[in-house]
Design a protein around this motif. Structure first.
Motif, PDB file in Angstrom:
ATOM      1  N   ILE A 218      39.242  41.721  40.702  1.00 36.08           N
ATOM      2  CA  ILE A 218      39.907  40.609  39.988  1.00 36.08           C
ATOM      3  C   ILE A 218      41.336  41.157  40.138  1.00 36.08           C
ATOM      4  O   ILE A 218      42.268  40.155  40.374  1.00 36.08           O
ATOM      5  CB  ILE A 218      39.129  40.485  38.548  1.00 36.08           C
ATOM      6  N   ALA A 219      41.583  42.281  39.597  1.00 33.48           N
ATOM      7  CA  ALA A 219      43.195  42.692  39.716  1.00 33.48           C
ATOM      8  C   ALA A 219      43.624  42.850  41.127  1.00 33.48           C
ATOM      9  O   ALA A 219      44.812  42.215  41.326  1.00 33.48           O
ATOM     10  CB  ALA A 219      43.098  44.121  39.213  1.00 33.48           C
ATOM     11  N   ARG A 220      42.836  42.854  42.200  1.00 31.87           N
ATOM     12  CA  ARG A 220      43.454  42.810  43.372  1.00 31.87           C
ATOM     13  C   ARG A 220      43.774  41.384  43.761  1.00 31.87           C
ATOM     14  O   ARG A 220      44.839  41.138  44.391  1.00 31.87           O
ATOM     15  CB  ARG A 220      42.380  43.291  44.495  1.00 31.87           C
ATOM     16  N   LEU A 221      42.761  40.313  43.290  1.00 32.20           N
ATOM     17  CA  LEU A 221      43.232  38.960  43.510  1.00 32.20           C
ATOM     18  C   LEU A 221      44.476  38.269  42.961  1.00 32.20           C
ATOM     19  O   LEU A 221      45.269  37.778  43.643  1.00 32.20           O
ATOM     20  CB  LEU A 221      41.932  37.967  43.112  1.00 32.20           C
ATOM     21  N   ALA A 231      50.820  48.510  49.322  1.00 29.16           N
ATOM     22  CA  ALA A 231      50.909  49.843  48.636  1.00 29.16           C
ATOM     23  C   ALA A 231      50.565  49.689  47.207  1.00 29.16           C
ATOM     24  O   ALA A 231      49.625  50.133  46.360  1.00 29.16           O
ATOM     25  CB  ALA A 231      52.073  50.706  49.089  1.00 29.16           C
ATOM     26  N   GLN A 232      51.147  48.761  46.417  1.00 27.82           N
ATOM     27  CA  GLN A 232      51.194  48.521  45.406  1.00 27.82           C
ATOM     28  C   GLN A 232      49.937  47.604  45.124  1.00 27.82           C
ATOM     29  O   GLN A 232      49.196  48.098  43.864  1.00 27.82           O
ATOM     30  CB  GLN A 232      52.271  47.281  44.906  1.00 27.82           C
ATOM     31  N   VAL A 233      49.380  46.896  45.787  1.00 32.01           N
ATOM     32  CA  VAL A 233      47.971  46.352  45.680  1.00 32.01           C
ATOM     33  C   VAL A 233      46.838  47.662  45.568  1.00 32.01           C
ATOM     34  O   VAL A 233      46.083  47.481  44.728  1.00 32.01           O
ATOM     35  CB  VAL A 233      47.612  45.269  46.668  1.00 32.01           C
ATOM     36  N   ARG A 234      46.943  48.386  46.630  1.00 34.50           N
ATOM     37  CA  ARG A 234      45.989  49.492  46.662  1.00 34.50           C
ATOM     38  C   ARG A 234      45.910  50.415  45.366  1.00 34.50           C
ATOM     39  O   ARG A 234      45.035  50.875  44.845  1.00 34.50           O
ATOM     40  CB  ARG A 234      46.228  50.495  47.896  1.00 34.50           C
ATOM     41  N   GLN A 235      47.304  50.745  44.610  1.00 29.34           N
ATOM     42  CA  GLN A 235      47.428  51.403  43.671  1.00 29.34           C
ATOM     43  C   GLN A 235      46.891  50.890  42.492  1.00 29.34           C
ATOM     44  O   GLN A 235      46.360  51.329  41.397  1.00 29.34           O
ATOM     45  CB  GLN A 235      48.847  51.950  43.340  1.00 29.34           C
ATOM     46  N   ILE A 236      47.221  49.298  42.217  1.00 28.76           N
ATOM     47  CA  ILE A 236      46.540  48.632  41.289  1.00 28.76           C
ATOM     48  C   ILE A 236      44.981  48.653  41.501  1.00 28.76           C
ATOM     49  O   ILE A 236      44.320  48.739  40.399  1.00 28.76           O
ATOM     50  CB  ILE A 236      47.098  47.279  41.303  1.00 28.76           C
ATOM     51  N   PHE A 237      44.443  48.344  42.583  1.00 30.16           N
ATOM     52  CA  PHE A 237      42.863  48.508  42.739  1.00 30.16           C
ATOM     53  C   PHE A 237      42.500  49.913  42.483  1.00 30.16           C
ATOM     54  O   PHE A 237      41.503  49.650  41.618  1.00 30.16           O
ATOM     55  CB  PHE A 237      42.684  48.435  44.255  1.00 30.16           C
ATOM     56  N   ARG A 365      49.715  33.132  34.786  1.00 28.31           N
ATOM     57  CA  ARG A 365      49.892  32.062  35.897  1.00 28.31           C
ATOM     58  C   ARG A 365      49.048  32.473  37.251  1.00 28.31           C
ATOM     59  O   ARG A 365      48.364  31.805  37.958  1.00 28.31           O
ATOM     60  CB  ARG A 365      51.300  31.997  36.175  1.00 28.31           C
ATOM     61  N   ALA A 366      49.348  33.734  37.818  1.00 25.03           N
ATOM     62  CA  ALA A 366      48.537  34.370  38.937  1.00 25.03           C
ATOM     63  C   ALA A 366      47.161  34.155  38.813  1.00 25.03           C
ATOM     64  O   ALA A 366      46.365  33.982  39.845  1.00 25.03           O
ATOM     65  CB  ALA A 366      49.249  35.501  39.239  1.00 25.03           C
ATOM     66  N   GLN A 369      45.881  30.764  39.111  1.00 24.00           N
ATOM     67  CA  GLN A 369      45.805  30.218  40.447  1.00 24.00           C
ATOM     68  C   GLN A 369      44.616  30.760  41.355  1.00 24.00           C
ATOM     69  O   GLN A 369      43.859  29.981  42.477  1.00 24.00           O
ATOM     70  CB  GLN A 369      47.121  30.831  41.244  1.00 24.00           C
ATOM     71  N   VAL A 370      44.010  31.815  40.836  1.00 27.15           N
ATOM     72  CA  VAL A 370      42.860  32.454  41.576  1.00 27.15           C
ATOM     73  C   VAL A 370      41.459  32.238  41.045  1.00 27.15           C
ATOM     74  O   VAL A 370      40.604  33.143  41.183  1.00 27.15           O
ATOM     75  CB  VAL A 370      43.113  34.122  41.911  1.00 27.15           C
ATOM     76  N   ILE A 371      41.475  31.654  39.768  1.00 29.91           N
ATOM     77  CA  ILE A 371      40.358  31.678  38.913  1.00 29.91           C
ATOM     78  C   ILE A 371      38.986  31.175  39.687  1.00 29.91           C
ATOM     79  O   ILE A 371      37.823  31.647  39.577  1.00 29.91           O
ATOM     80  CB  ILE A 371      40.593  30.754  37.823  1.00 29.91           C
ATOM     81  N   ASP A 372      39.141  30.399  40.746  1.00 31.48           N
ATOM     82  CA  ASP A 372      37.865  29.786  41.388  1.00 31.48           C
ATOM     83  C   ASP A 372      37.484  30.880  42.305  1.00 31.48           C
ATOM     84  O   ASP A 372      36.217  31.215  42.446  1.00 31.48           O
ATOM     85  CB  ASP A 372      38.246  28.585  42.402  1.00 31.48           C
ATOM     86  N   GLU A 373      38.356  31.740  42.687  1.00 36.14           N
ATOM     87  CA  GLU A 373      38.063  33.076  43.740  1.00 36.14           C
ATOM     88  C   GLU A 373      37.138  33.935  42.712  1.00 36.14           C
ATOM     89  O   GLU A 373      36.212  34.570  42.980  1.00 36.14           O
ATOM     90  CB  GLU A 373      39.262  33.572  44.313  1.00 36.14           C
TER      91      GLU A 373
END
Length: 444
Positions: A218-221, A231-237, A365-366, A369-373
């Motif tokens: 979910i955090a990655r989405l 790089a930021q997405v990877r660290q957050i994941f 807000r983000a 936007q990805v709630i369906d996913e």
């Protein structure tokens, strides 16, 4: 008076070759230079004899008459120049010999010509000047030779030094390459262990199976929706996968108890787990950013969270994202911080209502936007438990596969291959046991 042909050996600084077919002229020249005391004199009445001498012996300067019977001065000096090109040559000539003098200049390369009868002082001055020029040229040649030797030696030393530097550089590069490979192996091994660490946290939490994986997904989405770099997405994941790693240090009685049922002392201890998780990760540099996320994932946007009561953008962005993802998944589980499980629509509404309080409105807000996913992700996370005989290649483990000895054989999230299934069947036969395997349900 000296003989027509003579060689004098006295302590001198220069050797002069005097050539004239007239003995009295040779005698006058010899006397002039001997009286000066600076010269050794070789006198020859024949140009042919003088050339024979020059083929064996070098001299410092040659003085020759122009008119001689066997060979004139121009021809003699020309041949002498072929033998000793650096030796200065002086031509004695009469006023009637202008054409011959010009030829001597052109062919013999004479340095000076002196008219007969000569002036003794002028002739001595001319000879001394020519010898000084010769001395300077020879000195310059020696210096150039020394310089060339030094340059060659310097080049040799430089090349040798460069060779040493190149060899040392190659050794250092090889060492650096080996260190890089070793570091990469350590790096890969460390990151491969992250899913296992996250599952260890959940082993004794019955209602939180695969919770960390869901939070990380979910955090990655959300992070990708906010267009953060890879790089930021990877660290957050990674931070999301390990957000509860500090709970390993908590007592089992605290880990098993719902937050709203904890005593004040237990709650205080529970609130230490973000700091415990951070300290466990700080020793590995590539996880420093993830460690900050772990420490701050229970902070609230309004400053009422823990452990540091940070607020707003003072909370790392990754932690703000993981906080929302963690709460959303927890809201769907029993024993959450509200005391009851919510359905997806209720959990979504809770997040929207807590914007600017618990959660960063930008992150909300983000997420919206990805709630369906997110819904599709959670739908695919449902599991079914099968005997090993019904497990097929391609199925994905939804829980760690643990044998009767309590050992983890395969971690959740592993896509099963024919080789995996074959090994598991061999284990069943060897230990006379039956494995039950939890796999994700496929939809559609």
């Amino acid at each position: 008076m000296i003989a027509a042909e003579s060689e004098h050996s006295v302590p001198v600084t220069a050797t002069l070759l005097l050539v004239d077919d007239e003995a009295h002229v040779l005698a006058s020249l010899t006397r002039l230079f001997e009286d000066d005391g600076e010269f050794q004199i070789i006198a020859k009445t024949s140009a042919v004899d003088a050339l024979s001498l020059l083929k064996q012996t070098p001299v410092d300067l040659i003085i020759s008459d122009m008119r001689m019977p066997e060979m004139d001065g121009a021809t003699f000096l020309h041949q002498a120049s072929q033998l000793w090109p650096q030796t200065p040559r002086v031509l004695l000539t009469g006023y009637a010999d202008i054409e011959s003098t010009i030829r001597a200049v052109n062919e013999g390369g004479i340095a000076r010509y002196v008219a007969k009868p000569w002036d003794d002082e002028r002739l001595l001055q001319t000879v001394n000047e020519l010898l000084e020029v010769k001395r300077l040229r020879e000195q310059n040649a020696r210096l150039l030779h020394i310089k060339e030797q030094q340059r060659a030696e310097l080049q040799r030393l430089t090349e040798n030094q460069e060779s040493i530097i190149q060899r040392r550089t190659a050794e250092l590069e090889q060492t650096a390459s080996q260190l890089e490979v070793a570091y990469q192996e350590l790096h890969d091994a460390y990151f491969q262990s992250i899913p296992l660490l996250s599952h260890l946290v959940e082993m004794n939490e019955r209602f939180k199976k695969n919770h960390s994986n869901r939070v990380a997904s979910i955090a990655r989405l959300i992070a990708e929706s906010m267009e953060l770099d890879k790089a930021q997405v990877r660290q957050i994941f990674i931070g999301a996968l390990l957000h509860d790693i500090g709970k390993i240090a908590l007592e089992q009685t605290i880990r098993a108890k719902p937050v709203d049922k904890m005593s004040a002392l237990e709650s205080k201890r529970y609130r230490q787990h973000p700091m415990l998780g951070e300290s466990a990760l700080l020793s590995f540099d590539p996880l420093r950013e993830a460690a900050q996320i772990v420490r701050s994932h229970h902070e609230r946007f309004d400053g009422k969270g823990f452990p540091d009561r940070l607020s707003g953008e003072g909370i790392p962005l990754g932690a703000r994202i993981v906080a929302l993802a963690n709460d959303y998944d927890n809201l769907l589980l029993p024993n959450n911080f509200l005391g009851k499980a919510l359905v997806e629509l209720q959990a979504h509404e809770f997040v929207i209502n807590e914007s600017c309080k618990r959660y960063d409105p930008q992150v909300v807000r983000a997420f919206d936007q990805v709630i369906d996913e997110v819904h599709r992700l959670l739908a695919n996370d449902k599991e079914t438990t099968l005997p090993l005989a019904k497990v097929e290649p391609g199925m994905i483990l939804s829980q760690d596969l643990i044998n009767q000895h309590g050992m983890v054989m395969l971690v959740a999230g592993r896509k099963l291959s024919e080789a995996h299934i074959k090994k598991l069947k061999q284990f069943e036969e060897a230990f006379n046991s039956r494995l039950m395997v939890s796999v994700k349900q496929t939809t559609g």
